[in-house]
Design an enzyme around this catalytic site. Sequence first.
Site, PDB file in Angstrom:
ATOM      1  N   ILE A   1       0.825  -1.225   0.000  1.00  0.00           N
ATOM      2  CA  ILE A   1       0.000   0.000   0.000  1.00  0.00           C
ATOM      3  C   ILE A   1       0.855   1.269   0.000  1.00  0.00           C
ATOM      4  CG2 ILE A   1      -0.314   0.217   2.519  1.00  0.00           C
ATOM      5  CD1 ILE A   1      -3.296   0.873   1.880  1.00  0.00           C
TER       6      ILE A   1
ATOM      7  N   ASN B   1      -3.222   1.084  15.563  1.00  0.00           N
ATOM      8  CA  ASN B   1      -3.741   0.708  16.883  1.00  0.00           C
ATOM      9  C   ASN B   1      -4.167   1.997  17.584  1.00  0.00           C
ATOM     10  OD1 ASN B   1      -1.443   1.764  18.411  1.00  0.00           O
ATOM     11  ND2 ASN B   1      -0.329   0.070  17.456  1.00  0.00           N
TER      12      ASN B   1
ATOM     13  N   ASP C   1       0.853  -0.808   9.491  1.00  0.00           N
ATOM     14  CA  ASP C   1       1.132   0.397  10.287  1.00  0.00           C
ATOM     15  C   ASP C   1       2.631   0.712  10.271  1.00  0.00           C
ATOM     16  OD1 ASP C   1       0.708   2.468  12.017  1.00  0.00           O
ATOM     17  OD2 ASP C   1       0.213   1.244  13.768  1.00  0.00           O
TER      18      ASP C   1
ATOM     19  N   SER D   1      -7.795  -5.104  10.083  1.00  0.00           N
ATOM     20  CA  SER D   1      -8.047  -6.106  11.147  1.00  0.00           C
ATOM     21  C   SER D   1      -7.699  -7.552  10.787  1.00  0.00           C
ATOM     22  CB  SER D   1      -9.510  -6.088  11.631  1.00  0.00           C
ATOM     23  OG  SER D   1      -9.713  -5.048  12.556  1.00  0.00           O
ATOM     24  N   THR D   2      -7.291  -7.813   9.530  1.00  0.00           N
ATOM     25  CA  THR D   2      -7.114  -9.221   9.144  1.00  0.00           C
ATOM     26  C   THR D   2      -5.709  -9.761   9.401  1.00  0.00           C
ATOM     27  OG1 THR D   2      -6.493  -8.708   6.859  1.00  0.00           O
ATOM     28  CG2 THR D   2      -8.843  -8.996   7.325  1.00  0.00           C
ATOM     29  N   GLY D   3      -4.833  -8.936   9.961  1.00  0.00           N
ATOM     30  CA  GLY D   3      -3.481  -9.406  10.275  1.00  0.00           C
ATOM     31  C   GLY D   3      -3.396  -9.733  11.758  1.00  0.00           C
TER      32      GLY D   3
ATOM     33  N   TYR E   1      -4.788  -8.492  14.212  1.00  0.00           N
ATOM     34  CA  TYR E   1      -6.062  -8.438  14.940  1.00  0.00           C
ATOM     35  C   TYR E   1      -6.970  -9.635  14.673  1.00  0.00           C
ATOM     36  CZ  TYR E   1      -5.189  -3.757  16.853  1.00  0.00           C
ATOM     37  OH  TYR E   1      -4.685  -2.694  17.559  1.00  0.00           O
TER      38      TYR E   1
HETATM   39  P1  ADP Z   1      -4.430  -5.325  11.919  1.00  0.00           P
HETATM   40  O1  ADP Z   1      -3.710  -5.083  13.215  1.00  0.00           O
HETATM   41  O2  ADP Z   1      -5.540  -4.330  11.671  1.00  0.00           O
HETATM   42  O3  ADP Z   1      -4.842  -6.747  11.755  1.00  0.00           O
HETATM   43  P2  ADP Z   1      -2.100  -5.704  10.158  1.00  0.00           P
HETATM   44  O4  ADP Z   1      -1.168  -4.660   9.657  1.00  0.00           O
HETATM   45  O5  ADP Z   1      -1.547  -6.748  11.070  1.00  0.00           O
HETATM   46  O6  ADP Z   1      -3.347  -4.929  10.800  1.00  0.00           O
HETATM   47  O7  ADP Z   1      -2.750  -6.447   8.916  1.00  0.00           O
HETATM   48  C1  ADP Z   1      -3.788  -5.929   8.126  1.00  0.00           C
HETATM   49  C2  ADP Z   1      -3.636  -6.436   6.703  1.00  0.00           C
HETATM   50  O8  ADP Z   1      -2.640  -5.675   6.021  1.00  0.00           O
HETATM   51  C3  ADP Z   1      -3.190  -7.894   6.592  1.00  0.00           C
HETATM   52  O9  ADP Z   1      -4.001  -8.525   5.610  1.00  0.00           O
HETATM   53  C4  ADP Z   1      -1.747  -7.797   6.119  1.00  0.00           C
HETATM   54  O10 ADP Z   1      -1.382  -8.906   5.304  1.00  0.00           O
HETATM   55  C5  ADP Z   1      -1.790  -6.534   5.288  1.00  0.00           C
HETATM   56  N1  ADP Z   1      -0.521  -5.822   5.088  1.00  0.00           N
HETATM   57  C6  ADP Z   1       0.600  -5.842   5.837  1.00  0.00           C
HETATM   58  N2  ADP Z   1       1.545  -5.026   5.310  1.00  0.00           N
HETATM   59  C7  ADP Z   1       0.982  -4.471   4.200  1.00  0.00           C
HETATM   60  C8  ADP Z   1       1.436  -3.546   3.204  1.00  0.00           C
HETATM   61  N3  ADP Z   1       2.656  -3.006   3.250  1.00  0.00           N
HETATM   62  N4  ADP Z   1       0.573  -3.215   2.206  1.00  0.00           N
HETATM   63  C9  ADP Z   1      -0.671  -3.728   2.139  1.00  0.00           C
HETATM   64  N5  ADP Z   1      -1.157  -4.598   3.052  1.00  0.00           N
HETATM   65  C10 ADP Z   1      -0.346  -4.969   4.057  1.00  0.00           C
END
Ligand code: ADP
Length: 180
Positions: free
Chosen positions: A18, A31, A41, A124-126, A128
């Site tokens: 992203i 968070n 994040d 939220s899919t990582g 969380y």
């Molecule tokens: P949360 O704490 O809301 O679950 P995470 O960052 O752990 O957030 O994950 C949210 C989603 O973002 C997951 O599907 C993860 O694979 C994805 N993700 C992690 N890094 C990136 C990135 N650099 N670009 C796009 N998506 C990402």
Amino acid sequence: MTPEWKISPGLSVVLGDITKMRVEAMVNAANSSLLGGGGVDGAIHRAAGPELLKECRSVGGCPTGEARITRGYDLPAAWVIHTVGPVWRGGDCGEEEMLACCYRSCFSLVEERGIKSVAFPAISTGAYGFPARRAAGIAVQEMILALEKGKSLKSILAVCYSPESCQIYLDALEACRKQR
Ligand code: ADP
């Protein structure tokens, strides 16, 4: 070239990071402290540079389901919309409604600022732990509604970090179409 599927007018599913997306605003799955973390994040803070953390400190946190906006600093995006997704606790604690609230809060900031293009990660899919298919169903539904209702908003990228996640979004759109 980044793989991209235009799945609905104004809505595309993109495979990639992203932080590289050329959009006016990118959404951060933050968070509630807004002081950075892991996953998307951490990637957004690293790519934006230290000024982002400084501005986030001045915001003073964000409750689950709400969103706050800052500048994008070294990111290609002018704005970062930080939203705090729900932690998955089995599904009986209002997680689905809370996730929908995240998307709606982001879209109200988008309209308030007259933003035309926005990129979302799968909130939220990582860490969380929200089940990816359920989360994608909610995301796609809120995205389509926002494009239908929005005045400034013209384009949404649903950014997926894996091919599996892309397929989940494409399936969610298909299911959403059938329901309508
Ligand atoms: P949360 O704490 O809301 O679950 P995470 O960052 O752990 O957030 O994950 C949210 C989603 O973002 C997951 O599907 C993860 O694979 C994805 N993700 C992690 N890094 C990136 C990135 N650099 N670009 C796009 N998506 C990402």
